[in-house]
Design a protein around this motif. Structure first.
Motif, mmCIF file in Angstrom:
data_model
loop_
_atom_site.group_PDB
_atom_site.id
_atom_site.type_symbol
_atom_site.label_atom_id
_atom_site.label_comp_id
_atom_site.label_asym_id
_atom_site.label_seq_id
_atom_site.Cartn_x
_atom_site.Cartn_y
_atom_site.Cartn_z
ATOM 1 N N SER A 167 -33.238 50.531 -55.853
ATOM 2 C CA SER A 167 -33.476 49.233 -56.457
ATOM 3 C C SER A 167 -34.056 48.310 -55.385
ATOM 4 N N PHE A 168 -35.230 47.791 -55.659
ATOM 5 C CA PHE A 168 -35.880 46.905 -54.705
ATOM 6 C C PHE A 168 -35.852 45.489 -55.247
ATOM 7 N N LYS A 169 -35.315 44.591 -54.453
ATOM 8 C CA LYS A 169 -35.337 43.186 -54.815
ATOM 9 C C LYS A 169 -36.552 42.569 -54.153
ATOM 10 N N TYR A 170 -37.202 41.691 -54.886
ATOM 11 C CA TYR A 170 -38.329 41.028 -54.252
ATOM 12 C C TYR A 170 -37.825 39.870 -53.404
ATOM 13 N N ASP A 171 -38.579 39.554 -52.397
ATOM 14 C CA ASP A 171 -38.232 38.504 -51.454
ATOM 15 C C ASP A 171 -38.660 37.162 -52.035
ATOM 16 N N LYS A 172 -37.711 36.414 -52.571
ATOM 17 C CA LYS A 172 -38.016 35.148 -53.233
ATOM 18 C C LYS A 172 -38.653 34.143 -52.296
ATOM 19 N N VAL A 173 -38.203 34.112 -51.051
ATOM 20 C CA VAL A 173 -38.763 33.165 -50.079
ATOM 21 C C VAL A 173 -40.223 33.504 -49.803
ATOM 22 N N LEU A 174 -40.523 34.772 -49.592
ATOM 23 C CA LEU A 174 -41.896 35.202 -49.341
ATOM 24 C C LEU A 174 -42.782 34.886 -50.540
ATOM 25 N N CYS A 175 -42.290 35.142 -51.734
ATOM 26 C CA CYS A 175 -43.073 34.864 -52.941
ATOM 27 C C CYS A 175 -43.364 33.379 -53.083
ATOM 28 N N ARG A 176 -42.384 32.533 -52.776
ATOM 29 C CA ARG A 176 -42.600 31.085 -52.850
ATOM 30 C C ARG A 176 -43.627 30.627 -51.816
ATOM 31 N N LYS A 177 -43.517 31.145 -50.596
ATOM 32 C CA LYS A 177 -44.460 30.769 -49.540
ATOM 33 C C LYS A 177 -45.875 31.223 -49.886
ATOM 34 N N LEU A 178 -46.006 32.432 -50.380
ATOM 35 C CA LEU A 178 -47.312 32.944 -50.782
ATOM 36 C C LEU A 178 -47.898 32.077 -51.891
ATOM 37 N N GLY A 179 -47.094 31.758 -52.870
ATOM 38 C CA GLY A 179 -47.554 30.933 -53.981
ATOM 39 C C GLY A 179 -47.990 29.552 -53.542
ATOM 40 N N LYS A 180 -47.218 28.941 -52.660
ATOM 41 C CA LYS A 180 -47.575 27.610 -52.153
ATOM 42 C C LYS A 180 -48.881 27.661 -51.367
ATOM 43 N N LYS A 181 -49.071 28.713 -50.591
ATOM 44 C CA LYS A 181 -50.295 28.855 -49.802
ATOM 45 C C LYS A 181 -51.506 29.016 -50.717
ATOM 46 N N ILE A 182 -51.368 29.815 -51.758
ATOM 47 C CA ILE A 182 -52.467 30.015 -52.701
ATOM 48 C C ILE A 182 -52.796 28.703 -53.403
ATOM 49 N N ALA A 183 -51.766 27.987 -53.846
ATOM 50 C CA ALA A 183 -51.981 26.701 -54.519
ATOM 51 C C ALA A 183 -52.643 25.698 -53.578
ATOM 52 N N PHE A 184 -52.215 25.678 -52.318
ATOM 53 C CA PHE A 184 -52.791 24.772 -51.332
ATOM 54 C C PHE A 184 -54.279 25.069 -51.118
ATOM 55 N N LEU A 185 -54.594 26.336 -50.903
ATOM 56 C CA LEU A 185 -55.983 26.713 -50.664
ATOM 57 C C LEU A 185 -56.854 26.455 -51.893
ATOM 58 N N ARG A 186 -56.307 26.693 -53.059
ATOM 59 C CA ARG A 186 -57.031 26.411 -54.299
ATOM 60 C C ARG A 186 -57.331 24.917 -54.388
ATOM 61 N N GLY A 187 -56.349 24.098 -54.038
ATOM 62 C CA GLY A 187 -56.534 22.652 -54.034
ATOM 63 C C GLY A 187 -57.584 22.214 -53.024
ATOM 64 N N GLU A 188 -57.592 22.855 -51.863
ATOM 65 C CA GLU A 188 -58.585 22.545 -50.834
ATOM 66 C C GLU A 188 -60.005 22.827 -51.334
ATOM 67 N N LEU A 189 -60.126 23.857 -52.156
ATOM 68 C CA LEU A 189 -61.437 24.198 -52.712
ATOM 69 C C LEU A 189 -61.787 23.329 -53.920
ATOM 70 N N GLY A 190 -60.778 22.668 -54.463
ATOM 71 C CA GLY A 190 -61.008 21.812 -55.615
ATOM 72 C C GLY A 190 -61.303 22.579 -56.890
ATOM 73 N N ILE A 191 -60.666 23.741 -57.032
ATOM 74 C CA ILE A 191 -60.880 24.533 -58.244
ATOM 75 C C ILE A 191 -59.594 24.611 -59.056
ATOM 76 N N SER A 192 -59.746 24.822 -60.329
ATOM 77 C CA SER A 192 -58.597 24.896 -61.240
ATOM 78 C C SER A 192 -57.953 26.276 -61.171
ATOM 79 N N GLN A 193 -56.739 26.345 -61.729
ATOM 80 C CA GLN A 193 -56.080 27.648 -61.831
ATOM 81 C C GLN A 193 -56.920 28.586 -62.687
ATOM 82 N N ALA A 194 -57.493 28.057 -63.746
ATOM 83 C CA ALA A 194 -58.303 28.895 -64.643
ATOM 84 C C ALA A 194 -59.499 29.498 -63.906
ATOM 85 N N GLU A 195 -60.141 28.688 -63.058
ATOM 86 C CA GLU A 195 -61.299 29.175 -62.322
ATOM 87 C C GLU A 195 -60.904 30.238 -61.301
ATOM 88 N N LEU A 196 -59.832 29.989 -60.555
ATOM 89 C CA LEU A 196 -59.380 30.981 -59.575
ATOM 90 C C LEU A 196 -58.932 32.257 -60.272
#
Length: 76
Positions: A5-34
Motif C-alpha cells: 500500500s503506497f500513500k501519496y505524499d500530501k506535502v509534496l503534492c501540495r508543493k507541486l500544485g502550488k508551483k504549477i499554479a504560480f508558474l501558470r499565473g506568471e504566464l498569465g494563462i488560465s487553467q483551461a489553457e494550461l
C-alpha cells in the motif's frame, strides 16, 4: 507477501500544485489553457494545483513542457 500500500505524499503534492499554479499565473494563462496544452482535463489540473490528487510523472512532464520549464523546476 501481501499487496503493498503506497500513500501519496500530501506535502509534496501540495508543493507541486502550488508551483504549477504560480508558474501558470506568471504566464498569465488560465487553467483551461494550461490543461489543453498539457492534454489533461481542467478539473484534473485543478485537483493537481490544489494538491488533492497524486499524479504521474508523464503528466508532470507534459505540464512542465506546457509551462516551458524544466521538469526539475516544478520540484524546487
Amino acid at each position: 507477501m501481501g499487496k503493498k500500500s503506497f500513500k501519496y505524499d500530501k506535502v509534496l503534492c501540495r508543493k507541486l500544485g502550488k508551483k504549477i499554479a504560480f508558474l501558470r499565473g506568471e504566464l498569465g494563462i488560465s487553467q483551461a489553457e494550461l490543461a489543453f496544452n498539457a492534454n489533461i482535463s481542467t478539473s484534473y489540473l485543478s485537483a493537481i494545483e490544489r494538491g488533492i490528487t497524486d499524479t504521474t510523472i508523464s503528466t508532470v512532464k507534459r505540464l512542465s513542457k506546457a509551462l516551458n520549464v524544466d521538469i526539475r523546476e516544478l520540484f524546487d
